[in-house]
Design a protein around this motif. Structure first.
Motif, PDB file in Angstrom:
ATOM      1  N   ALA A  54      85.240  13.123  40.069  1.00 45.69           N
ATOM      2  CA  ALA A  54      83.970  13.838  39.905  1.00 45.69           C
ATOM      3  C   ALA A  54      83.799  14.336  38.469  1.00 45.69           C
ATOM      4  CB  ALA A  54      83.893  15.010  40.878  1.00 45.69           C
ATOM      5  N   LYS A  55      84.895  14.789  37.847  1.00 47.29           N
ATOM      6  CA  LYS A  55      84.828  15.271  36.457  1.00 47.29           C
ATOM      7  C   LYS A  55      84.466  14.128  35.514  1.00 47.29           C
ATOM      8  CE  LYS A  55      88.044  19.188  36.723  1.00 47.29           C
ATOM      9  NZ  LYS A  55      89.363  19.706  36.273  1.00 47.29           N
ATOM     10  N   PHE A  56      85.060  12.968  35.748  1.00 48.09           N
ATOM     11  CA  PHE A  56      84.792  11.791  34.916  1.00 48.09           C
ATOM     12  C   PHE A  56      83.334  11.363  35.056  1.00 48.09           C
ATOM     13  CE2 PHE A  56      84.760   7.014  34.790  1.00 48.09           C
ATOM     14  CZ  PHE A  56      84.896   6.896  33.407  1.00 48.09           C
ATOM     15  N   ILE A  57      82.868  11.276  36.284  1.00 49.26           N
ATOM     16  CA  ILE A  57      81.486  10.862  36.537  1.00 49.26           C
ATOM     17  C   ILE A  57      80.503  11.875  35.958  1.00 49.26           C
ATOM     18  CG2 ILE A  57      79.768  10.360  38.321  1.00 49.26           C
ATOM     19  CD1 ILE A  57      81.923   8.193  37.972  1.00 49.26           C
ATOM     20  N   ASP A  58      80.856  13.145  36.022  1.00 44.93           N
ATOM     21  CA  ASP A  58      80.002  14.206  35.473  1.00 44.93           C
ATOM     22  C   ASP A  58      79.857  14.048  33.959  1.00 44.93           C
ATOM     23  OD1 ASP A  58      78.499  16.706  35.873  1.00 44.93           O
ATOM     24  OD2 ASP A  58      80.083  17.593  34.644  1.00 44.93           O
ATOM     25  N   THR A  59      80.950  13.684  33.297  1.00 40.84           N
ATOM     26  CA  THR A  59      80.903  13.462  31.846  1.00 40.84           C
ATOM     27  C   THR A  59      79.996  12.288  31.511  1.00 40.84           C
ATOM     28  OG1 THR A  59      83.159  14.323  31.565  1.00 40.84           O
ATOM     29  CG2 THR A  59      82.274  12.946  29.786  1.00 40.84           C
ATOM     30  N   LEU A  60      80.136  11.199  32.254  1.00 44.12           N
ATOM     31  CA  LEU A  60      79.287  10.028  32.036  1.00 44.12           C
ATOM     32  C   LEU A  60      77.814  10.368  32.258  1.00 44.12           C
ATOM     33  CD1 LEU A  60      81.240   7.086  33.745  1.00 44.12           C
ATOM     34  CD2 LEU A  60      81.147   7.662  31.326  1.00 44.12           C
ATOM     35  N   THR A  61      77.558  11.147  33.292  1.00 48.40           N
ATOM     36  CA  THR A  61      76.179  11.521  33.629  1.00 48.40           C
ATOM     37  C   THR A  61      75.535  12.321  32.511  1.00 48.40           C
ATOM     38  OG1 THR A  61      76.774  11.605  35.986  1.00 48.40           O
ATOM     39  CG2 THR A  61      74.729  12.690  35.342  1.00 48.40           C
ATOM     40  N   ASN A  62      76.313  13.232  31.907  1.00 52.93           N
ATOM     41  CA  ASN A  62      75.770  14.129  30.889  1.00 52.93           C
ATOM     42  C   ASN A  62      75.716  13.509  29.494  1.00 52.93           C
ATOM     43  OD1 ASN A  62      75.402  16.249  32.731  1.00 52.93           O
ATOM     44  ND2 ASN A  62      77.523  16.925  32.494  1.00 52.93           N
ATOM     45  N   GLN A  63      76.642  12.595  29.216  1.00 55.60           N
ATOM     46  CA  GLN A  63      76.752  12.083  27.855  1.00 55.60           C
ATOM     47  C   GLN A  63      76.178  10.687  27.653  1.00 55.60           C
ATOM     48  OE1 GLN A  63      80.794  12.445  26.482  1.00 55.60           O
ATOM     49  NE2 GLN A  63      80.851  14.661  26.767  1.00 55.60           N
ATOM     50  N   GLU A  64      75.959   9.942  28.732  1.00 54.73           N
ATOM     51  CA  GLU A  64      75.482   8.575  28.583  1.00 54.73           C
ATOM     52  C   GLU A  64      74.282   8.319  29.501  1.00 54.73           C
ATOM     53  OE1 GLU A  64      78.328   5.482  28.410  1.00 54.73           O
ATOM     54  OE2 GLU A  64      79.947   6.807  27.773  1.00 54.73           O
ATOM     55  N   ASP A  65      73.430   7.448  29.044  1.00 55.89           N
ATOM     56  CA  ASP A  65      72.222   7.104  29.802  1.00 55.89           C
ATOM     57  C   ASP A  65      72.528   5.933  30.738  1.00 55.89           C
ATOM     58  OD1 ASP A  65      69.629   6.974  30.689  1.00 55.89           O
ATOM     59  OD2 ASP A  65      68.922   5.776  28.997  1.00 55.89           O
ATOM     60  N   LEU A  66      73.203   6.235  31.841  1.00 55.23           N
ATOM     61  CA  LEU A  66      73.601   5.199  32.793  1.00 55.23           C
ATOM     62  C   LEU A  66      72.775   5.301  34.066  1.00 55.23           C
ATOM     63  CD1 LEU A  66      77.501   5.401  32.448  1.00 55.23           C
ATOM     64  CD2 LEU A  66      75.951   3.756  31.381  1.00 55.23           C
ATOM     65  N   LYS A  67      72.537   4.168  34.684  1.00 57.42           N
ATOM     66  CA  LYS A  67      71.782   4.137  35.927  1.00 57.42           C
ATOM     67  C   LYS A  67      72.637   4.695  37.068  1.00 57.42           C
ATOM     68  CE  LYS A  67      69.035   0.096  34.607  1.00 57.42           C
ATOM     69  NZ  LYS A  67      68.701  -1.316  34.946  1.00 57.42           N
ATOM     70  N   PRO A  68      72.005   5.287  38.078  1.00 59.03           N
ATOM     71  CA  PRO A  68      72.750   5.808  39.228  1.00 59.03           C
ATOM     72  C   PRO A  68      73.649   4.747  39.870  1.00 59.03           C
ATOM     73  CG  PRO A  68      70.487   6.568  39.301  1.00 59.03           C
ATOM     74  CD  PRO A  68      70.568   5.587  38.178  1.00 59.03           C
ATOM     75  N   LYS A  69      73.170   3.510  39.913  1.00 57.02           N
ATOM     76  CA  LYS A  69      73.951   2.421  40.493  1.00 57.02           C
ATOM     77  C   LYS A  69      75.248   2.202  39.717  1.00 57.02           C
ATOM     78  CE  LYS A  69      73.870  -2.526  41.535  1.00 57.02           C
ATOM     79  NZ  LYS A  69      73.168  -3.817  41.328  1.00 57.02           N
ATOM     80  N   THR A  70      75.162   2.261  38.376  1.00 60.20           N
ATOM     81  CA  THR A  70      76.342   2.076  37.528  1.00 60.20           C
ATOM     82  C   THR A  70      77.341   3.205  37.750  1.00 60.20           C
ATOM     83  OG1 THR A  70      74.948   1.013  35.863  1.00 60.20           O
ATOM     84  CG2 THR A  70      77.134   1.750  35.158  1.00 60.20           C
TER      85      THR A  70
END
Length: 301
Positions: free
Chosen positions: A12-28
């Motif tokens: 969850a911490k890793f995914i949270d970082t990706l969510t906040n720092q990168e413009d990734l689609k929910p599917k990715t």
């Protein structure tokens, strides 16, 4: 799949970082989380550990990851593309762990991806090429017709076509060439022009506005035609010709396949601007359809 609370938290911490720092689609993001849960579940499973062990990122070693790769490959029998996607996810996960100072050394760095067999691109048939050219002749401008002929007879990349200038074209009575000044990796090369190309280009250049900076300028702005716009032009005639499953890049593949029949590999690589002969080899290897046709010849039915 069962994953410990500690495993869920670190994912969850890793995914949270990706969510906040990168413009990734929910599917990715969902795929990243799923790949990590697969690994953590395997790491904590009785099949892998002799006793129940809760996932801790610092307990993962390089041998652990290579063993996981082997399990995916030999036991789960997953496709190389799937295995590599999961390994790439893990590599990204451990890079993040280094950044966050959860670990000092990245155990995933030495782990190699699984080699993938290169499958030759789909071949455009003679009939499809004829239909495409006919569609441009009946519905297109001289510029568009010339672009199609040039791509089919030189194998240029879309970027290279868009960058061409009139001064890059040299046409004689029995020969001609064009200069690709900045191909892939900024490599310059000379590409010979056959009689079909020369005739089409002579006709087109005669009507091109004097002083034009680009050989194929945008009809709207007069400036450089963008690669996106060029692909749109090609798709327009693909649709008119009722061709499916083909793109602008398939014009380059068409050139490669036709030339590979009689042209030595090293010469074709030079014309197409390939760094490696391995890349050129895709035009020599049989496609899946070819292989299917061969085995059908000995069928009893």
């Amino acid at each position: 799949m069962d994953v410990s609370t500690q495993g869920e938290i670190i994912i969850a911490k890793f995914i949270d970082t990706l969510t906040n720092q990168e413009d990734l689609k929910p599917k990715t993001l969902k795929e990243y989380a799923g790949d990590l849960k697969q690994f953590v579940s395997w790491f904590e499973s009785p099949e892998h550990q002799e006793e129940n062990i809760i996932f801790r990122i610092e307990d993962v070693s390089t041998p652990t990851l290579t063993r996981y790769r082997d399990v995916m490959q030999r036991i789960s029998e997953l496709k190389p593309a799937t295995i590599n996607r999961r390994l790439i996810t893990l590599k990204r996960f451990f890079e993040w762990a280094i950044t966050e100072e959860f670990i000092r050394h990245d155990p995933s760095k030495p782990v190699k991806l699984v080699p993938e067999e290169k499958v030759s691109p789909r071949q455009m048939t003679d009939k499809e090429e004829a239909a495409l050219v006919a569609a441009s002749e009946h519905n297109g401008t001289l510029r568009d017709q010339t672009i199609l002929i040039l791509m089919l007879h030189t194998g240029l990349r879309t970027m290279e076509v868009c960058d061409l200038s009139p001064r890059d074209i040299s046409i004689g009575k029995r020969s001609g060439q064009l200069i690709v000044r900045a191909g892939k990796r900024n490599k310059q090369r000379e590409v010979p022009l056959n009689s079909t190309c020369r005739a089409m280009l002579e006709k087109y250049i005669a009507e091109l506005s004097p002083g034009s900076a680009y050989l194929f300028p945008s009809e709207k702005t007069g400036n450089r035609l963008s690669e996106r716009a060029l692909r749109h032009v090609i798709q327009k005639y693909m649709k008119l010709a009722r061709l499916e499953g083909l793109s602008a890049h398939d014009l380059r593949h068409r050139f490669g396949y036709v030339m590979a029949v009689n042209t030595p590999l090293h010469r074709l690589a030079q014309i197409m601007g390939h760094d490696s002969l391995d890349t050129t080899m895709i035009y020599v290897k049989a496609t899946r359809a070819d292989l299917q046709a061969e085995v059908e010849k000995i069928s009893w039915e």
